[in-house]
Write a protein that holds these residues in place. Structure first.
Motif, PDB file in Angstrom:
ATOM      1  N   PRO A 228       4.113   9.243  -0.138  1.00 32.67           N
ATOM      2  CA  PRO A 228       3.436   7.956  -0.284  1.00 32.67           C
ATOM      3  C   PRO A 228       4.301   6.986  -1.088  1.00 32.67           C
ATOM      4  O   PRO A 228       4.641   7.259  -2.241  1.00 32.67           O
TER       5      PRO A 228
ATOM      6  N   ILE B  82       2.173   3.947   1.659  1.00 38.33           N
ATOM      7  CA  ILE B  82       2.356   4.339   3.056  1.00 38.33           C
ATOM      8  C   ILE B  82       3.388   5.452   3.105  1.00 38.33           C
ATOM      9  O   ILE B  82       4.430   5.367   2.437  1.00 38.33           O
ATOM     10  N   PRO B  83       3.171   6.506   3.879  1.00 39.83           N
ATOM     11  CA  PRO B  83       4.168   7.586   3.944  1.00 39.83           C
ATOM     12  C   PRO B  83       5.537   7.079   4.392  1.00 39.83           C
ATOM     13  O   PRO B  83       5.661   6.346   5.361  1.00 39.83           O
TER      14      PRO B  83
ATOM     15  N   GLU C  28       0.841  -1.187   0.000  1.00 39.20           N
ATOM     16  CA  GLU C  28       0.000   0.000   0.000  1.00 39.20           C
ATOM     17  C   GLU C  28       0.878   1.240   0.000  1.00 39.20           C
ATOM     18  O   GLU C  28       2.051   1.191   0.400  1.00 39.20           O
TER      19      GLU C  28
ATOM     20  N   THR D  60       2.546  -4.361   3.846  1.00 38.64           N
ATOM     21  CA  THR D  60       1.906  -4.413   5.161  1.00 38.64           C
ATOM     22  C   THR D  60       1.910  -5.836   5.710  1.00 38.64           C
ATOM     23  O   THR D  60       1.338  -6.084   6.777  1.00 38.64           O
TER      24      THR D  60
ATOM     25  N   THR E 141       2.299  -0.256  10.002  1.00 35.40           N
ATOM     26  CA  THR E 141       3.292  -0.088   8.942  1.00 35.40           C
ATOM     27  C   THR E 141       3.738   1.362   8.849  1.00 35.40           C
ATOM     28  O   THR E 141       4.921   1.647   8.598  1.00 35.40           O
ATOM     29  N   GLU E 142       2.817   2.293   9.052  1.00 33.15           N
ATOM     30  CA  GLU E 142       3.195   3.708   9.085  1.00 33.15           C
ATOM     31  C   GLU E 142       4.211   3.963  10.198  1.00 33.15           C
ATOM     32  O   GLU E 142       5.174   4.723  10.009  1.00 33.15           O
ATOM     33  N   GLN E 143       4.010   3.330  11.341  1.00 32.32           N
ATOM     34  CA  GLN E 143       4.943   3.513  12.453  1.00 32.32           C
ATOM     35  C   GLN E 143       6.306   2.896  12.132  1.00 32.32           C
ATOM     36  O   GLN E 143       7.350   3.453  12.496  1.00 32.32           O
TER      37      GLN E 143
ATOM     38  N   ARG F 182      -2.183  -1.129   8.545  1.00 36.36           N
ATOM     39  CA  ARG F 182      -1.671   0.080   7.886  1.00 36.36           C
ATOM     40  C   ARG F 182      -1.040   1.022   8.915  1.00 36.36           C
ATOM     41  O   ARG F 182       0.045   1.568   8.692  1.00 36.36           O
ATOM     42  N   ASP F 183      -1.712   1.197  10.035  1.00 33.09           N
ATOM     43  CA  ASP F 183      -1.191   2.076  11.086  1.00 33.09           C
ATOM     44  C   ASP F 183       0.157   1.575  11.589  1.00 33.09           C
ATOM     45  O   ASP F 183       1.101   2.354  11.774  1.00 33.09           O
TER      46      ASP F 183
ATOM     47  N   ASN G   5       7.640   2.602   9.105  1.00 33.21           N
ATOM     48  CA  ASN G   5       8.299   3.512   8.169  1.00 33.21           C
ATOM     49  C   ASN G   5       8.844   4.748   8.874  1.00 33.21           C
ATOM     50  O   ASN G   5       9.919   5.258   8.529  1.00 33.21           O
TER      51      ASN G   5
ATOM     52  N   THR H 118       4.553   0.098   0.148  1.00 30.62           N
ATOM     53  CA  THR H 118       5.197  -0.585   1.266  1.00 30.62           C
ATOM     54  C   THR H 118       4.407  -1.824   1.629  1.00 30.62           C
ATOM     55  O   THR H 118       3.169  -1.793   1.668  1.00 30.62           O
TER      56      THR H 118
END
Length: 325
Positions: free
Chosen positions: A230, A224-225, A222, A235, A286-288, A283-284, A290, A233
């Protein structure tokens, strides 16, 4: 890789002609074999320095150097051109040092050697993970191409655990076989990227912790920042952790000197909204992941191997500031 060594035109012809492809792959494997044989004869520190110097000399002249420069433009938007150039050279030196250290992985990961090559640390909130690992608990460990990521599976075994490493075979089966021979060690299983979720969950049920490198672009992932951009990345690590009810643990590797490292087991990542859907939680998380990787890379950008395109082609990287203005 053959395209880098012999040119894109040769690579295109090799894609059509099997004999030419085999010839180029064999030559590439021979070069790697000679390098690894020489590295094996040298002490670890000299092998590391030799590999770093060689890759630092060759790498900036390869076509992939444009990916390194572009990735670092996103990672270091405030960096002056000289800082980015130094980081780009450091990226190639990291690749060479890791290859030079491949024949010495067992020695470097041996925590009982004096003095040890690895300083093992745990961050606040992760102090009990080594003990839990030794008791047979399985985790999902994630890391980036920083320092020497090849050490991590052996370190997990040194701590009393078992490891299942997810990896993508190289396009050249001959070089892939050479590197896999050096990676193999008791207590470490290698599962191909296409092995499927079921195989990974079964490994965790056997008490094997998963090890994944997740700083590369994943077209199946997805957007992901990553450094505020974006970027596709995977997940999968977060989804696996949620399905297995296991903790998702980032691990940082810092190169302190040739063949010397600090490895830090970071605090586990948890979803910030525990009642959100599984997709939203993955997703959350994975954001962390990154965000932590980005923070680590900004602190030591030369430790990051980033020779593959990480960010979308359609997004223009920021220009380096003019410090002389």
């Amino acid at each position: 890789m053959a395209g880098e060594l012999f040119g894109k035109k040769a690579q295109r012809w090799a894609a059509r002609l099997a004999p030419l492809r085999l010839l180029l792959q064999s030559l590439e494997a021979l070069v790697l074999l000679l390098f690894l044989a020489l590295a094996a004869l040298l002490p670890p520190k000299r092998a590391s320095s030799f590999g770093a110097a060689l890759a630092g000399w060759i790498g900036p002249h390869l076509a992939k150097h444009r990916h390194v420069e572009r990735n670092l433009a996103f990672a270091l938007p405030e960096g002056a051109p000289g800082e980015r150039e130094a980081a780009a050279l450091g990226s190639w030196r990291t690749l060479g040092a890791v290859l030079g250290e491949m024949p010495h992985l067992g020695r470097l990961a041996d925590l009982e050697r004096r003095p040890p090559a690895v300083e093992l640390c745990t961050a606040k909130g992760a102090e009990d993970i080594p003990d839990r690992l030794a008791r047979g608990e399985a985790f999902v460990f994630v890391t980036a191409h920083l320092g020497n990521w090849e050490l991590l599976p052996r370190l997990l075994v040194q701590l009393g655990g078992k490891a299942a490493v997810i990896y993508t075979p190289q396009g050249n089966p001959l070089t892939d076989s050479l590197l896999q021979r050096l990676r193999r060690s008791p207590g470490i299983a290698f599962i191909g990227k296409q092995g499927g979720v079921r195989a990974l969950l079964q490994a965790m049920r056997r008490g094997e912790s998963l090890g994944l490198l997740v700083d590369l672009r994943s077209d199946e992932g997805e957007a992901i920042p990553f450094f505020g951009v974006p970027a596709m990345t995977s997940t999968a690590p977060a989804r696996l952790a949620l399905m297995a009810k296991a903790e998702l643990v980032p691990v940082r590797v810092e190169r302190l000197a040739p063949a010397r490292f600090r490895v830090t087991v970071d605090r586990p990542i948890e979803p910030r909204d525990s009642v959100a859907s599984a997709q939203a939680r993955a997703r959350d998380m994975t954001e962390q992941v990154n965000a932590r990787f980005a923070a680590w890379i900004r602190l030591r950008p030369g430790d990051w191997l980033c020779t593959k395109r990480r960010f979308p082609k359609e997004i223009t990287p920021p220009l380096a500031p003019d410090r002389g203005a």
